[in-house]
Design a protein around this motif. Structure first.
Motif, PDB file in Angstrom:
ATOM      1  N   SER A  59     102.914  47.364 -12.726  1.00  0.00           N
ATOM      2  CA  SER A  59     104.078  47.610 -12.114  1.00  0.00           C
ATOM      3  C   SER A  59     103.693  48.547 -10.862  1.00  0.00           C
ATOM      4  O   SER A  59     102.970  49.467 -10.893  1.00  0.00           O
ATOM      5  CB  SER A  59     105.136  48.545 -12.790  1.00  0.00           C
ATOM      6  N   VAL A  60     104.193  48.149  -9.535  1.00  0.00           N
ATOM      7  CA  VAL A  60     103.914  49.251  -8.394  1.00  0.00           C
ATOM      8  C   VAL A  60     104.942  50.286  -8.528  1.00  0.00           C
ATOM      9  O   VAL A  60     106.211  50.006  -8.187  1.00  0.00           O
ATOM     10  CB  VAL A  60     103.993  48.161  -7.279  1.00  0.00           C
ATOM     11  N   LEU A  61     104.493  51.413  -8.389  1.00  0.00           N
ATOM     12  CA  LEU A  61     105.238  52.586  -8.160  1.00  0.00           C
ATOM     13  C   LEU A  61     105.382  53.222  -6.929  1.00  0.00           C
ATOM     14  O   LEU A  61     106.460  53.767  -6.472  1.00  0.00           O
ATOM     15  CB  LEU A  61     104.747  53.619  -9.035  1.00  0.00           C
ATOM     16  N   LEU A  72      93.568  59.457  -9.037  1.00  0.00           N
ATOM     17  CA  LEU A  72      94.843  59.294  -8.472  1.00  0.00           C
ATOM     18  C   LEU A  72      95.499  57.971  -8.647  1.00  0.00           C
ATOM     19  O   LEU A  72      96.655  57.801  -8.038  1.00  0.00           O
ATOM     20  CB  LEU A  72      94.576  59.559  -6.945  1.00  0.00           C
ATOM     21  N   VAL A  73      94.773  56.957  -9.072  1.00  0.00           N
ATOM     22  CA  VAL A  73      95.401  55.716  -9.424  1.00  0.00           C
ATOM     23  C   VAL A  73      96.917  55.389 -10.110  1.00  0.00           C
ATOM     24  O   VAL A  73      97.792  54.735  -9.775  1.00  0.00           O
ATOM     25  CB  VAL A  73      94.349  54.846  -9.980  1.00  0.00           C
ATOM     26  N   ASP A  74      96.994  56.510 -11.022  1.00  0.00           N
ATOM     27  CA  ASP A  74      98.192  56.364 -11.859  1.00  0.00           C
ATOM     28  C   ASP A  74      99.448  56.825 -11.102  1.00  0.00           C
ATOM     29  O   ASP A  74     100.547  56.546 -11.297  1.00  0.00           O
ATOM     30  CB  ASP A  74      97.878  57.518 -13.070  1.00  0.00           C
ATOM     31  N   ILE A  75      99.217  57.339  -9.917  1.00  0.00           N
ATOM     32  CA  ILE A  75     100.553  57.771  -9.028  1.00  0.00           C
ATOM     33  C   ILE A  75     100.737  56.492  -8.393  1.00  0.00           C
ATOM     34  O   ILE A  75     102.212  56.393  -8.098  1.00  0.00           O
ATOM     35  CB  ILE A  75      99.852  58.498  -7.843  1.00  0.00           C
ATOM     36  N   TYR A  76     100.313  55.609  -8.393  1.00  0.00           N
ATOM     37  CA  TYR A  76     100.479  54.402  -7.444  1.00  0.00           C
ATOM     38  C   TYR A  76     100.874  53.026  -8.297  1.00  0.00           C
ATOM     39  O   TYR A  76     101.419  52.107  -8.034  1.00  0.00           O
ATOM     40  CB  TYR A  76      99.476  54.003  -6.397  1.00  0.00           C
ATOM     41  N   ARG A  77     100.500  53.077  -9.526  1.00  0.00           N
ATOM     42  CA  ARG A  77     100.715  51.822 -10.430  1.00  0.00           C
ATOM     43  C   ARG A  77     101.206  52.248 -11.891  1.00  0.00           C
ATOM     44  O   ARG A  77     100.668  53.401 -12.308  1.00  0.00           O
ATOM     45  CB  ARG A  77      99.509  50.919 -10.253  1.00  0.00           C
ATOM     46  N   LYS A  78     101.531  51.318 -12.746  1.00  0.00           N
ATOM     47  CA  LYS A  78     101.865  51.794 -14.013  1.00  0.00           C
ATOM     48  C   LYS A  78     101.096  50.371 -14.874  1.00  0.00           C
ATOM     49  O   LYS A  78     101.663  49.345 -14.599  1.00  0.00           O
ATOM     50  CB  LYS A  78     103.300  51.718 -14.511  1.00  0.00           C
ATOM     51  N   ASP A  79     100.128  50.711 -15.659  1.00  0.00           N
ATOM     52  CA  ASP A  79      99.527  49.618 -16.367  1.00  0.00           C
ATOM     53  C   ASP A  79     100.078  49.235 -17.579  1.00  0.00           C
ATOM     54  O   ASP A  79     100.489  50.273 -18.367  1.00  0.00           O
ATOM     55  CB  ASP A  79      98.080  49.896 -16.591  1.00  0.00           C
TER      56      ASP A  79
END
Length: 124
Positions: A59-61, A72-79
């Motif tokens: 999901s695109v956050l 920092l990847v988890d700021i922008y997407r939810k796996d």
């Protein structure tokens, strides 16, 4: 932001060219629709793509300005990829390793005979 740039920025693919090739092979969908490399993604979109025998659901956050660091990847997407997918991949890897270790070369005649004998024993 383009889908190819987004998946490259959040480090799912090593190069944008790899994302483009996956999109051309219809391996990437956005909200259930097959996506071209130039498809625009927005926060709230759900991206599904197949890579390394795993169907990833993301999901695109938010949209990054450029490629981000791994932390920092988890700021922008939810796996949202199910854990069973990764367990299945691990089982495939272990089953391949069970018979022949990596780097041992081709099976010998003795290996083939052992397999044939094993198959006969299991069939009875």
């Amino acid at each position: 932001m383009r889908i190819d740039k987004f998946l490259w920025c959040v480090r799912y693919y090593k190069t944008r060219n790899m994302v483009t090739e996956a999109a051309k092979k219809n391996h990437i969908t956005v909200n259930g629709n097959v996506a071209k490399p130039s498809k625009e993604v927005f926060p709230g979109d759900k991206i599904t793509f197949r890579k390394d025998q795993i169907t990833h659901i993301v999901s695109v956050l938010d949209l990054p300005l450029s490629r981000v660091g791994a932390k920092l990847v988890d700021i922008y997407r939810k796996d949202e990829t199910p854990a069973e997918s990764f367990a299945h991949l691990e089982m495939i890897r272990l089953s391949k390793e069970h018979y022949r270790k990596t780097g041992e070369g081709r099976p010998t005649k003795k290996d083939r005979r052992d397999l044939d004998d094993y198959g006969k024993d299991a069939g009875q």
